[in-house]
Design an enzyme around this catalytic site. Structure first.
Site, PDB file in Angstrom:
ATOM      1  CG  HIS A   5      10.915  12.206  41.842  1.00 24.35           C
ATOM      2  ND1 HIS A   5      12.091  12.361  40.685  1.00 24.35           N
ATOM      3  CD2 HIS A   5      11.702  13.186  42.255  1.00 24.35           C
ATOM      4  CE1 HIS A   5      13.106  13.169  41.383  1.00 24.35           C
ATOM      5  NE2 HIS A   5      12.329  13.957  41.959  1.00 24.35           N
ATOM      6  CG  HIS A  37      16.690  18.859  46.096  1.00 19.68           C
ATOM      7  ND1 HIS A  37      18.025  18.562  46.362  1.00 19.68           N
ATOM      8  CD2 HIS A  37      16.599  17.936  45.617  1.00 19.68           C
ATOM      9  CE1 HIS A  37      17.970  17.818  44.959  1.00 19.68           C
ATOM     10  NE2 HIS A  37      17.092  17.098  44.803  1.00 19.68           N
ATOM     11  CG  ASP A  89      12.641  16.012  45.855  1.00 18.43           C
ATOM     12  OD1 ASP A  89      12.580  15.285  44.459  1.00 18.43           O
ATOM     13  OD2 ASP A  89      13.884  15.702  46.849  1.00 18.43           O
TER      14      ASP A  89
HETATM   15  O1  DOR Z   1      15.503  11.216  47.304  1.00 22.54           O
HETATM   16  C1  DOR Z   1      15.355  11.352  45.932  1.00 22.54           C
HETATM   17  N1  DOR Z   1      14.531  10.995  45.462  1.00 22.54           N
HETATM   18  N2  DOR Z   1      15.620  12.645  45.956  1.00 22.54           N
HETATM   19  C2  DOR Z   1      15.780  12.434  44.668  1.00 22.54           C
HETATM   20  O2  DOR Z   1      16.880  13.020  44.221  1.00 22.54           O
HETATM   21  C3  DOR Z   1      15.052  11.593  43.494  1.00 22.54           C
HETATM   22  C4  DOR Z   1      14.125  11.225  44.449  1.00 22.54           C
HETATM   23  C5  DOR Z   1      13.478  10.089  43.718  1.00 22.54           C
HETATM   24  O3  DOR Z   1      13.439   9.883  42.137  1.00 22.54           O
HETATM   25  O4  DOR Z   1      13.160   8.616  43.914  1.00 22.54           O
END
Ligand code: DOR
Length: 445
Positions: free
Chosen positions: A63, A237, A310
């Site tokens: 991300h 995950h 992730d």
């Molecule tokens: O912990 C997480 N944060 N899991 C996710 O799937 C999304 C991510 C986020 O975009 O902050």
């Protein structure tokens, strides 16, 4: 300058470690020669003095927060941290602002990647309750996959309409990657936690709120739906031992349903919440030692196909909020490979297994064209590592925009020395050449 003669490397590739010289010309691997290479014209020479050369890792879940959330991270910072950590290709998630829910918005992200990414890039097309027609227009040759959140996380992208899900699973024409956590279970657990703790819920409650049961309900439903429709499903995950029975060991080529493990679920356990608190608050939650060890075994013996990050940064200030307001996720791309190599030193994985799960398997699983291996004719995405050069993660050596890491204070035995991207030296000793640009990944589909 994208032509190199890399002398005296230990090539780690396809289950073997072989001493060789590697010739890179115009961005591609031209020769891997165990007998050595004499002279080559028009190339830069580098003597690696027997260090290990790995294919660049391919991270299928990051991300990078661009557009809209660039106060947390952006493509320039995220990709720089990635190449410094030996990840040369990333696949980025659609929970940005705006969410990546139309082909036009998806192409805008690719333009952003072309403008500022120092790694090779691909962006997922996001699914919502209402955009299936748009999703089905995604080009399988130039886009890594489709992403659906079957449990809400950062960005409220929950897909929970049963008809939408059925159609998505039935008609998806490329890999459907999912976040699987059962939303009603999470809501119920959260209400119970609020009743018990008020607005002061301890972080240790996270794996009970985002429970193993919530993971099981959602991923088993998704797998059942995929079996019904023959969907090419990729469950992201995996965080619990119980879910592992949903997946089968064996060669990727035979699988329609695959699974990913993330580095934090392979490293941390619920015992770490005491010390690390919000810094290891992820969705799905880091769970028990038994879960972690079962996931390690599943990676080793093939029930889980790939290892990813992730990488999902938030600011320190956001992470200081109380449980209910504290967002889940943390930065990882710079430390994923060093952490996996640490697990190698601990005897959990072999070097060849680390390369299999972080480089070869994501390339095979997504059918990435000409990347993920040290083979003649492939793009020269290469990573030189020293397996015995201890260093400690500190704020000073972080490249993340958010300026923190759950690994701060951790000593790693292995170090990423250099990274070549399409034959260009993009990273050397923790310094990234910000003028290099990555390429859009292409898929052999
Ligand atoms: O912990 C997480 N944060 N899991 C996710 O799937 C999304 C991510 C986020 O975009 O902050």
């Amino acid at each position: 300058m994208n032509s190199w003669l890399l002398r005296d490397v230990q090539v780690v590739n396809e289950g073997r470690v072989i001493p060789a010289d590697v010739l890179v010309r115009d961005g591609f691997i031209e020769r891997v020669a165990t007998e050595g290479i004499g002279n080559a014209k028009g190339v830069k020479e580098f003597d690696a003095k027997g260090k290990h050369l790995l294919p660049g890792a391919i991270d299928d879940q990051v991300h990078f927060r661009e557009p809209g959330l660039t106060y947390k991270e952006d493509i320039a910072h995220g990709s720089a941290a990635a190449v410094a950590g030996g990840i040369t290709t990333f696949m980025e998630m659609p929970n940005t602002i705006p969410q990546t829910l139309t082909q036009a918005l998806l192409e805008q992200k690719y333009a952003m990647g072309a403008a500022s990414s120092v790694a090779n890039y691909s962006f997922y097309m996001g699914a919502s309750n209402t955009n299936v027609d748009e999703v089905l227009r995604t080009d399988p040759r130039t886009v890594c996959g489709l992403k659906a959140f079957l449990g809400s996380s950062t960005g409220n992208m929950l897909v929970d309409n049963p008809e939408t899900l059925d159609r998505l699973f039935k008609e998806a024409h490329l890999i459907l990657a999912i976040h699987a956590e059962d939303e009603p279970s999470i809501r119920r657990n959260m209400a119970e936690a609020v009743a018990r703790f008020g607005d002061d819920i301890p972080m240790e409650q996270h794996p009970f709120i985002r429970s193993a049961e919530a993971c099981w309900l959602s991923s088993s439903n998704a797998v059942a739906l995929a079996k019904k429709h023959g969907t090419r499903l990729h469950v992201l995950h995996i965080s619990t031992a119980r879910e592992l029975e949903l997946f089968t060991p064996g060669p990727l080529a035979n699988k329609r349903i695959t699974a990913e493990a993330c580095v934090h679920h392979l490293w941390f356990t619920d015992a770490d919440y005491k010390k690390k608190g919000a810094l290891i608050k992820w969705n799905p939650a880091v769970k028990s030692l038994e879960d972690r060890d079962a996931i390690r075994q599943a990676v080793k013996y093939g029930r889980i196909d790939v290892v990813a990050t992730d990488h999902a940064p938030h600011t320190t200030e956001e992470k200081e909020h109380r449980y209910a307001q504290c967002p889940s996720g943390g930065p990882l791309v710079q430390h994923a490979l060093p952490a996996m190599l640490e697990l190698m030193h601990q005897g959990v994985f072999s070097l060849e297994e680390v390369v299999e799960k972080m480089c070869h398997a994501p390339a095979r699983l997504f059918q990435v064209k000409d990347r993920g291996f040290i083979r003649e004719g492939q793009h020269a995405d290469l990573v030189l590592v020293d397996l015995d050069a201890p260093w400690t993660v500190t704020k000073d050596n972080l490249l993340y925009k958010c300026g923190w890491s759950p690994f701060e204070g951790q000593r790693f035995r292995s170090r990423v020395l250099r990274t070549w991207l399409n034959g260009q030296l993009v990273h050397k000793d923790g310094k990234v050449d910000g003028s290099v640009r990555g390429m859009r990944a292409i898929f052999d589909r």
